[in-house]
Design an enzyme around this catalytic site. Structure first.
Site, PDB file in Angstrom:
ATOM      1  N   SER A 148      74.498  56.884  30.988  1.00  0.00           N
ATOM      2  CA  SER A 148      73.457  57.612  30.272  1.00  0.00           C
ATOM      3  C   SER A 148      72.153  57.510  31.056  1.00  0.00           C
ATOM      4  CB  SER A 148      73.256  57.020  28.866  1.00  0.00           C
ATOM      5  OG  SER A 148      72.077  57.516  28.258  1.00  0.00           O
ATOM      6  N   TYR A 161      71.403  49.484  23.896  1.00  0.00           N
ATOM      7  CA  TYR A 161      72.116  50.623  24.468  1.00  0.00           C
ATOM      8  C   TYR A 161      71.692  50.839  25.913  1.00  0.00           C
ATOM      9  CZ  TYR A 161      74.036  55.348  24.883  1.00  0.00           C
ATOM     10  OH  TYR A 161      74.755  56.465  25.283  1.00  0.00           O
TER      11      TYR A 161
END
Length: 258
Positions: A148, A161
């Site tokens: 990501s 995350y």
């Protein structure tokens, strides 16, 4: 031009998180290039729907579905045991399974942030390790980790995350060097906002959507198929001299600056 450089015929691919969104799109793309694909997901019913959908699109393809939770150590081993029992090794591993819980850093319980690490990072690390002897059976094989842009910069996704995705990119670099002599290429992709069920809630807020689009040079949200295309390319023989790389599938977000 050698057309086989752009085909995956006869190659076995394992795609985690393959029942929806980006994972489902990756499975479809790999099938389109001729690969035999096994999709893995936690929800058995959703996984079966995905398998049936893909089989309808590719009626002659060799397609398998394994219901398993990659965050569970025992189930991770069962996935690779199943692949090993096929007796043909493994050509492609796509570590796509992941999740998030967005909170201020001090609001996470220990169980919550540890669960994110188990799902997003440790599962990929362990699956790579377990898959290594199967991948090494072939002269050339490929791992693609789905990361990501949050592993590169702050995108309001929550610290755990972002940490897991940054570590996934470093895992990619380390394994690319360590396993190059075994013919295993290891790369990753880093998506920005992609139109999936997981992002639909945030993007339904028109003000937030405007903020996202203002920071995206291409001026739109990405589609799962666009991430899948990058993943599939990295698996192709045509990409045989590419390893240790991270391709941002972000509409230019990381290059935007100010």
């Amino acid at each position: 031009m050698d057309p086989t450089r752009w085909r995956l015929d006869g190659q076995l691919a394992l795609v985690t998180g393959g029942s929806a969104g980006i994972g489902l799109a990756i499975a479809r793309e790999l099938l389109g290039f001729g690969a035999e694909v096994t999709i893995v997901g936690r929800d058995a019913e959703a996984l079966e729907r995905a398998r049936a959908e893909l089989q309808d699109d590719f009626p002659d393809a060799r397609l398998h579905a394994l219901a398993a939770d990659v965050a569970d150590e025992e189930e991770r081993r069962e996935i690779l045991d199943w692949v090993e029992d096929r007796g043909i090794g493994l050509n492609i591993l796509v570590n796509n399974a992941g999740g998030n819980l967005t909170k201020p850093t001090t609001d996470y319980s220990e169980d919550e942030w540890r669960a994110l690490f188990e799902l997003n990072l440790f599962s990929a690390f362990e699956l790579c390790r377990y898959a290594y002897p199967l991948l090494a059976q072939h002269a050339s094989s490929s791992i693609v980790n789905v990361g990501s842009v949050s592993g590169v910069t702050h995108v309001r996704s929550g610290a755990p995350y972002g940490m897991t995705k940054a570590a996934l990119q470093q895992l990619t670099r380390n394994l690319a060097v360590e396993w190059a002599e075994d013919g295993i290429r290891v790369n990753s992709v880093a998506p920005w906002y992609i139109r999936t069920r997981r992002t639909s809630g945030k993007l339904a807020d028109p003000d937030y959507l405007d903020e996202v689009l203002l920071r995206t040079p291409l001026g739109r949200i990405g589609e799962p198929e666009e991430v899948a295309a990058a993943v599939a390319f990295l698996c192709l023989p045509a990409a045989s001299y590419i390893t240790g790389e991270c391709i941002a599938v972000d509409g230019g977000f990381l290059r935007y600056g100010f």
